[in-house]
Design an enzyme around this catalytic site. Structure first.
Site, PDB file in Angstrom:
ATOM      1  N   GLY A 120     -62.211 123.276 -46.202  1.00 36.17           N
ATOM      2  CA  GLY A 120     -60.926 123.964 -46.119  1.00 36.17           C
ATOM      3  C   GLY A 120     -60.376 124.317 -47.487  1.00 36.17           C
ATOM      4  O   GLY A 120     -59.951 125.456 -47.741  1.00 36.17           O
ATOM      5  N   THR A 121     -60.405 123.365 -48.402  1.00 38.10           N
ATOM      6  CA  THR A 121     -59.823 123.595 -49.728  1.00 38.10           C
ATOM      7  C   THR A 121     -60.537 124.731 -50.449  1.00 38.10           C
ATOM      8  O   THR A 121     -59.897 125.598 -51.056  1.00 38.10           O
ATOM      9  CB  THR A 121     -59.895 122.289 -50.553  1.00 38.10           C
ATOM     10  OG1 THR A 121     -59.179 121.281 -49.838  1.00 38.10           O
ATOM     11  CG2 THR A 121     -59.290 122.464 -51.925  1.00 38.10           C
ATOM     12  N   ASN A 162     -50.129 120.299 -40.603  1.00 36.75           N
ATOM     13  CA  ASN A 162     -50.988 119.123 -40.439  1.00 36.75           C
ATOM     14  C   ASN A 162     -50.203 117.843 -40.225  1.00 36.75           C
ATOM     15  O   ASN A 162     -50.700 116.905 -39.610  1.00 36.75           O
ATOM     16  CB  ASN A 162     -51.909 118.973 -41.653  1.00 36.75           C
ATOM     17  CG  ASN A 162     -51.187 119.119 -42.967  1.00 36.75           C
ATOM     18  OD1 ASN A 162     -50.545 120.146 -43.223  1.00 36.75           O
ATOM     19  ND2 ASN A 162     -51.262 118.113 -43.800  1.00 36.75           N
ATOM     20  N   GLN A 172     -56.016 123.230 -39.505  1.00 32.72           N
ATOM     21  CA  GLN A 172     -55.579 122.242 -38.528  1.00 32.72           C
ATOM     22  C   GLN A 172     -55.648 122.766 -37.091  1.00 32.72           C
ATOM     23  O   GLN A 172     -55.560 121.982 -36.143  1.00 32.72           O
ATOM     24  CB  GLN A 172     -54.153 121.826 -38.883  1.00 32.72           C
ATOM     25  CG  GLN A 172     -53.796 120.373 -38.779  1.00 32.72           C
ATOM     26  CD  GLN A 172     -54.862 119.341 -39.046  1.00 32.72           C
ATOM     27  OE1 GLN A 172     -55.499 118.873 -38.094  1.00 32.72           O
ATOM     28  NE2 GLN A 172     -55.074 118.956 -40.282  1.00 32.72           N
ATOM     29  N   HIS A 181     -64.910 119.511 -40.393  1.00 32.93           N
ATOM     30  CA  HIS A 181     -64.666 118.094 -40.084  1.00 32.93           C
ATOM     31  C   HIS A 181     -63.373 117.857 -39.321  1.00 32.93           C
ATOM     32  O   HIS A 181     -63.117 116.744 -38.864  1.00 32.93           O
ATOM     33  CB  HIS A 181     -64.704 117.239 -41.362  1.00 32.93           C
ATOM     34  CG  HIS A 181     -63.528 117.405 -42.273  1.00 32.93           C
ATOM     35  ND1 HIS A 181     -62.544 116.459 -42.365  1.00 32.93           N
ATOM     36  CD2 HIS A 181     -63.179 118.391 -43.118  1.00 32.93           C
ATOM     37  CE1 HIS A 181     -61.639 116.859 -43.261  1.00 32.93           C
ATOM     38  NE2 HIS A 181     -62.003 118.024 -43.727  1.00 32.93           N
ATOM     39  N   THR A 196     -77.007 127.554 -52.771  1.00 30.53           N
ATOM     40  CA  THR A 196     -77.891 127.407 -51.601  1.00 30.53           C
ATOM     41  C   THR A 196     -77.087 126.896 -50.409  1.00 30.53           C
ATOM     42  O   THR A 196     -76.323 125.938 -50.534  1.00 30.53           O
ATOM     43  CB  THR A 196     -79.030 126.414 -51.939  1.00 30.53           C
ATOM     44  OG1 THR A 196     -79.758 126.945 -53.042  1.00 30.53           O
ATOM     45  CG2 THR A 196     -79.959 126.206 -50.753  1.00 30.53           C
ATOM     46  N   CYS A 245     -47.747 108.174 -52.447  1.00 29.52           N
ATOM     47  CA  CYS A 245     -47.264 107.121 -53.334  1.00 29.52           C
ATOM     48  C   CYS A 245     -47.646 107.524 -54.745  1.00 29.52           C
ATOM     49  O   CYS A 245     -48.797 107.434 -55.124  1.00 29.52           O
ATOM     50  CB  CYS A 245     -47.924 105.809 -52.966  1.00 29.52           C
ATOM     51  SG  CYS A 245     -47.486 104.482 -54.062  1.00 29.52           S
TER      52      CYS A 245
END
Ligand code: PLP
Length: 382
Positions: free
Chosen positions: A71-72, A150, A178, A200, A236, A324
């Site tokens: 996705g990124t 998301n 998402q 994924h 590839t 965090c």
């Protein structure tokens, strides 16, 4: 441990048929799809079959599918690759609640001299079409918006928003990471120039994604090399991963109705059960159209990290949207943009279900969670 896995917006368990197909390719069809020999052609064939399967997921033609690493990468390729074809326009519109993959690119673009506007959402996480329209300008080069959030699962009116952006002559990228495999993607009907997805998130493997690129849309490659993917993404091809993605896409389309109904019922059971048992629980985005598998709930006055630790000890995987950083616990940027009070946002837990979630698991969470929360409230300073 037998985990109760309710963190499916982070990643999903690969389907057995995905694992089987991948392992068959890794064992048997390891040739390079660009090689001239017959063995290479077999690998090429597997990639092209997967391209057709992923195209059906996009509602597009196979020629409009570019395989990437996830996705990124798809998002980076779309945003930077589209913008580079339009150097004369220097304005970008996105929303305040995008995934960091989009927000981080937007920040870098701003550093490079682009003007970036972030459209805000209301208390339910809804994006107002009029506000979005008002942000568009004659020099808007690119619009990037998500199909569903998301963290909250709130779904945006992508067809309408695309139409508004296209009317102003902007290039449009939709982050459907998402929603792929959960909602129908009608890339062609939306008129979007690019749509990003990652395998994924819909029971495919990690390390592979795709970008839908509308036909005749110019794109500047961001990874150059061997000329693969019509010279738009060098390297590839990850044949096994791509085959796994294709199988996952086909399964998602095949089982869509049944999974939507069953998982939706389980999510509603979980949410109603939590609200009935925990008086200080608040569901985010409850008044907006939402993904059927997602429930983000704020437990007022508690810290998400403490809840997650206890849940994890009890074998339950969930997530919090908060990051965090440098020792200070910041509530999620999504909940902040929705104007959720800190007291509630700090205790936000995202439960995200999948086709593997069972009614027994949901009932077990409903048994365990109130006990854990009681333990935490008892520890609170009065
Ligand atoms: N966009 C959205 C909406 C996401 O939920 C995610 C992952 O959580 C991404 C982009 C990034 O995808 P990946 O981590 O597969 O690169």
């Amino acid at each position: 441990m037998d985990w109760i896995y309710l963190d499916n917006n982070a990643t999903t368990r690969p389907l057995p048929e995905v694992v089987d197909a991948m392992s068959e390719v890794l064992r048997g069809t390891y040739a390079n799809p660009s090689s001239y020999h017959q063995f290479g052609k077999e690998a090429r064939h597997r990639v092209e079959v997967a391209r057709q399967q992923v195209a059906r997921l996009f509602g597009s033609s196979p020629k409009e599918v570019i395989f990437t690493s996830g996705g990124t990468e798809s998002i980076n390729l779309a945003m930077r690759g589209l913008l580079a074809t339009r150097p004369e326009r220097r304005h970008v519109v996105t929303t305040a609640v995008e995934h960091s993959a989009v927000l981080r690119v937007a920040e870098l673009l701003a550093e490079e001299g682009y003007q970036v506007d972030y459209v805000c959402v209301d208390h339910e996480g809804r994006l107002d079409a009029e506000e979005f329209k008002a942000a568009l300008r004659d020099d808007t080069a690119l619009v990037s918006l998500m199909h569903a959030n998301n963290e909250t699962g709130v779904i945006y009116d992508v067809p309408r928003l695309c139409q508004l952006a296209l009317e102003r002559g902007a290039l449009v990228h939709v982050d459907a990471v998402q929603t792929a495999g959960k909602l129908p993607l009608n890339a062609t009907e939306w008129g979007a120039h690019a749509v990003s997805v990652a395998a994924h998130k819909f029971h495919g493997p990690k390390g592979v994604g795709a970008l839908y690129l509308r036909r005749r849309t110019r794109l500047t490659p961001q990874i150059v090399g061997g000329g693969q993917e019509r010279e738009l993404r060098g390297g590839t091809e990850a044949v096994a991963e791509i085959v796994g993605m294709g199988v996952a896409a086909e399964a998602a389309l095949r089982d869509h109705e049944e999974v939507t109904r069953r998982v939706g019922e389980l999510r509603d059971r979980l949410e109603a059960g939590i609200l009935a048992r925990i008086p200080f629980a608040h569901v985010f985005g409850a008044g907006a159209p939402r993904l059927y598998n997602t429930s983000n709930i704020g437990f007022e006055g508690l810290e998400a990290e403490a809840i997650l630790i206890l849940l994890s000890e009890a074998g339950i995987c969930a997530s919090s949207g908060s990051a965090c950083s440098s020792g200070s616990l910041e509530p999620s940027h999504v909940l902040k943009a929705m104007g959720i009070e800190d007291r509630i946002a700090h205790g936000a837990i995202r439960f995200s279900l999948s086709r593997f979630t069972t009614v027994d698991e949901v009932d077990r969470v409903l048994e365990i969670l109130p006990v854990l929360l009681n333990r935490l409230t008892a520890l609170q300073p009065r």
